[in-house]
Design a protein around this motif. Structure first.
Motif, PDB file in Angstrom:
ATOM      1  N   GLU A  93       0.829  -1.204   0.000  1.00 26.09           N
ATOM      2  CA  GLU A  93       0.000   0.000   0.000  1.00 26.09           C
ATOM      3  C   GLU A  93       0.865   1.257   0.000  1.00 26.09           C
ATOM      4  O   GLU A  93       0.561   2.233  -0.698  1.00 26.09           O
ATOM      5  CB  GLU A  93      -0.934  -0.020   1.207  1.00 26.09           C
ATOM      6  N   ALA A  94       1.949   1.239   0.756  1.00 25.09           N
ATOM      7  CA  ALA A  94       2.864   2.384   0.757  1.00 25.09           C
ATOM      8  C   ALA A  94       3.458   2.597  -0.628  1.00 25.09           C
ATOM      9  O   ALA A  94       3.607   3.740  -1.090  1.00 25.09           O
ATOM     10  CB  ALA A  94       3.972   2.167   1.791  1.00 25.09           C
ATOM     11  N   THR A  95       3.788   1.493  -1.292  1.00 25.54           N
ATOM     12  CA  THR A  95       4.343   1.585  -2.645  1.00 25.54           C
ATOM     13  C   THR A  95       3.310   2.160  -3.614  1.00 25.54           C
ATOM     14  O   THR A  95       3.620   3.013  -4.456  1.00 25.54           O
ATOM     15  CB  THR A  95       4.794   0.200  -3.127  1.00 25.54           C
ATOM     16  N   ARG A  96       2.073   1.703  -3.496  1.00 26.32           N
ATOM     17  CA  ARG A  96       1.007   2.192  -4.375  1.00 26.32           C
ATOM     18  C   ARG A  96       0.778   3.691  -4.169  1.00 26.32           C
ATOM     19  O   ARG A  96       0.658   4.451  -5.135  1.00 26.32           O
ATOM     20  CB  ARG A  96      -0.292   1.433  -4.104  1.00 26.32           C
ATOM     21  N   ILE A  97       0.745   4.116  -2.931  1.00 27.63           N
ATOM     22  CA  ILE A  97       0.530   5.531  -2.637  1.00 27.63           C
ATOM     23  C   ILE A  97       1.709   6.360  -3.127  1.00 27.63           C
ATOM     24  O   ILE A  97       1.540   7.432  -3.729  1.00 27.63           O
ATOM     25  CB  ILE A  97       0.304   5.736  -1.127  1.00 27.63           C
ATOM     26  N   HIS A  98       2.917   5.857  -2.878  1.00 26.12           N
ATOM     27  CA  HIS A  98       4.118   6.582  -3.311  1.00 26.12           C
ATOM     28  C   HIS A  98       4.168   6.718  -4.829  1.00 26.12           C
ATOM     29  O   HIS A  98       4.523   7.781  -5.356  1.00 26.12           O
ATOM     30  CB  HIS A  98       5.366   5.849  -2.815  1.00 26.12           C
ATOM     31  N   ALA A  99       3.799   5.655  -5.531  1.00 27.79           N
ATOM     32  CA  ALA A  99       3.880   5.671  -6.997  1.00 27.79           C
ATOM     33  C   ALA A  99       2.829   6.583  -7.618  1.00 27.79           C
ATOM     34  O   ALA A  99       3.041   7.146  -8.699  1.00 27.79           O
ATOM     35  CB  ALA A  99       3.725   4.250  -7.536  1.00 27.79           C
ATOM     36  N   GLY A 100       1.695   6.739  -6.962  1.00 27.18           N
ATOM     37  CA  GLY A 100       0.655   7.606  -7.489  1.00 27.18           C
ATOM     38  C   GLY A 100       0.108   7.101  -8.814  1.00 27.18           C
ATOM     39  O   GLY A 100      -0.180   5.913  -8.973  1.00 27.18           O
ATOM     40  N   ASP A 101      -0.020   7.984  -9.784  1.00 28.26           N
ATOM     41  CA  ASP A 101      -0.575   7.615 -11.085  1.00 28.26           C
ATOM     42  C   ASP A 101       0.381   6.741 -11.888  1.00 28.26           C
ATOM     43  O   ASP A 101      -0.052   6.016 -12.790  1.00 28.26           O
ATOM     44  CB  ASP A 101      -0.918   8.872 -11.889  1.00 28.26           C
ATOM     45  N   ASP A 102       1.674   6.820 -11.578  1.00 29.88           N
ATOM     46  CA  ASP A 102       2.673   6.023 -12.301  1.00 29.88           C
ATOM     47  C   ASP A 102       2.919   4.728 -11.527  1.00 29.88           C
ATOM     48  O   ASP A 102       3.921   4.578 -10.832  1.00 29.88           O
ATOM     49  CB  ASP A 102       3.960   6.826 -12.454  1.00 29.88           C
ATOM     50  N   ILE A 103       1.979   3.771 -11.622  1.00 25.80           N
ATOM     51  CA  ILE A 103       2.028   2.569 -10.799  1.00 25.80           C
ATOM     52  C   ILE A 103       3.259   1.718 -11.071  1.00 25.80           C
ATOM     53  O   ILE A 103       3.694   0.949 -10.219  1.00 25.80           O
ATOM     54  CB  ILE A 103       0.739   1.722 -10.984  1.00 25.80           C
ATOM     55  N   SER A 104       3.848   1.848 -12.249  1.00 30.43           N
ATOM     56  CA  SER A 104       5.045   1.060 -12.575  1.00 30.43           C
ATOM     57  C   SER A 104       6.333   1.762 -12.144  1.00 30.43           C
ATOM     58  O   SER A 104       7.432   1.300 -12.456  1.00 30.43           O
ATOM     59  CB  SER A 104       5.091   0.787 -14.085  1.00 30.43           C
ATOM     60  N   LYS A 105       6.177   2.853 -11.390  1.00 28.83           N
ATOM     61  CA  LYS A 105       7.329   3.640 -10.959  1.00 28.83           C
ATOM     62  C   LYS A 105       8.293   2.831 -10.095  1.00 28.83           C
ATOM     63  O   LYS A 105       9.515   3.003 -10.163  1.00 28.83           O
ATOM     64  CB  LYS A 105       6.827   4.856 -10.189  1.00 28.83           C
ATOM     65  N   VAL A 106       7.718   1.944  -9.260  1.00 25.89           N
ATOM     66  CA  VAL A 106       8.533   1.132  -8.349  1.00 25.89           C
ATOM     67  C   VAL A 106       8.222  -0.342  -8.587  1.00 25.89           C
ATOM     68  O   VAL A 106       7.063  -0.750  -8.544  1.00 25.89           O
ATOM     69  CB  VAL A 106       8.249   1.475  -6.874  1.00 25.89           C
TER      70      VAL A 106
END
Length: 324
Positions: free
Chosen positions: A107-120
């Motif tokens: 969930e932290a990763t999803r929130i951090h990535a925002g609209d760019d879900i493939s960011k991390v």
């Protein structure tokens, strides 16, 4: 310079993964729960390039802050309460950290990535303990999961939650179903390290016997340094997926004892080993052996250290520690 964020960085896998990533030119950030962690000094001494951040898998907000500071391309979630025997003593804490901690990390990763879900790109450390009461031999990615410990149950939750985030949000999330992997960095509470340390002490005349549990348990043992390479390879793939990582060989605890004692010239090891019912599991996992065909074919991965080489490596390392 790629950036990696690693939870559980003070553990065996965190150590070997950090070494691997640093050798590949990564900037590595490690999450540590508080500054009083007794392993921080070792981490700073052995891997001074690692940047330490504080946070807690049970605190999503702290994970979000750590991700904001690290700005990683890859997130390796290795943090867990990983000693199976302890999970019966404290099933609640094991569940909070090893199960819910994965949800918090995702969930932290999803929130951090925002609209760019493939960011991390996200890696989850799943475990062969999820197979528990094995339903087929060998075990592959499609084998039914039947965990037989609170630890195994917690790992199943994290495994399926990782799949859920991949399928629900399109996250690049992979689970490595790693079979037993050992090294000289293994904690002394684990049976392989307990044996290697005891064998070294017995060889040096510092100890006479070692007390163990089920000598007939069969495991698929590999070298941790090989297995972290598989983790990295997963996150280099175009999409996330699940992979069994194993040697495909199974060995009894008795075989480990035989190789370890013979390595120091002791052939009659039975007189040095005592079985103690206290070390038997309430529900035993009798046989684990993995089928890593998918990892070999897709990741180009294969183990490089054999079982006898692994045992000798661990015994030699403990001999060197004691002699030093």
């Amino acid at each position: 310079m790629p950036r990696a964020f690693v939870t559980g960085i003070t553990g065996q896998d965190g150590y070997y993964l950090s070494k691997l990533l640093l050798s590949k030119g990564y900037e590595v950030f490690g999450l540590v729960r508080g500054q009083n962690n007794p392993k921080i000094d070792f981490l700073r001494e052995e891997l001074p390039e690692v940047k330490i951040l504080t946070g807690d898998l049970m605190d999503t907000s702290s994970l979000i802050r750590a991700l904001a500071a690290a700005q990683p391309d890859e997130f390796y979630n290795l943090g867990a309460i990983s000693f199976v025997a302890y999970s019966w003593e404290n099933a609640s804490l094991t569940t909070d950290v090893t199960a819910k901690g994965v949800l918090n990390a995702l969930e932290a990763t999803r929130i951090h990535a925002g609209d760019d879900i493939s960011k991390v790109r996200f890696y989850q450390a799943s475990s062969s303990e999820m197979f528990g009461k094995v339903q087929e031999v060998p075990q592959s990615e499609s084998t039914l999961l039947w965990p037989r410990s609170p630890y195994g149950v917690a790992k199943v939750f994290g495994h399926y939650m990782t799949i859920n985030y991949r399928e629900s949000y399109g996250m690049h999330a992979s689970s490595g179903v790693l079979f037993n992997h050992e090294s000289p960095m293994r904690g002394p509470e684990f049976v392989t390290r307990k044996i290697s340390m005891a064998v070294a002490k017995i060889a040096l005349g510092q100890q006479k016997t070692v007390s163990l549990g089920n000598l007939d348990a069969k495991r698929d043992w590999g070298f941790a340094g090989d297995y972290v390479d598989a983790m990295w390879r997963m996150l280099q793939q175009p999409t996330g997926d699940d992979y069994v990582i194993s040697t495909g060989e199974t060995h009894e605890v008795r075989e480990y004892l035989d190789v370890a004692f013979n390595h120091v010239g002791i052939s009659d090891w039975e007189k040095h080993v005592e079985q103690n019912p206290a070390f038997f599991r309430p529900a035993e996992v009798d046989l684990l052996v993995g089928d890593a065909t998918k990892a070999r074919e897709t990741l180009g991965w294969s183990p490089t250290v054999s079982f006898p080489e692994l045992v000798a490596m661990m015994v030699d390392a403990d001999l060197a520690r004691l002699q030093a």
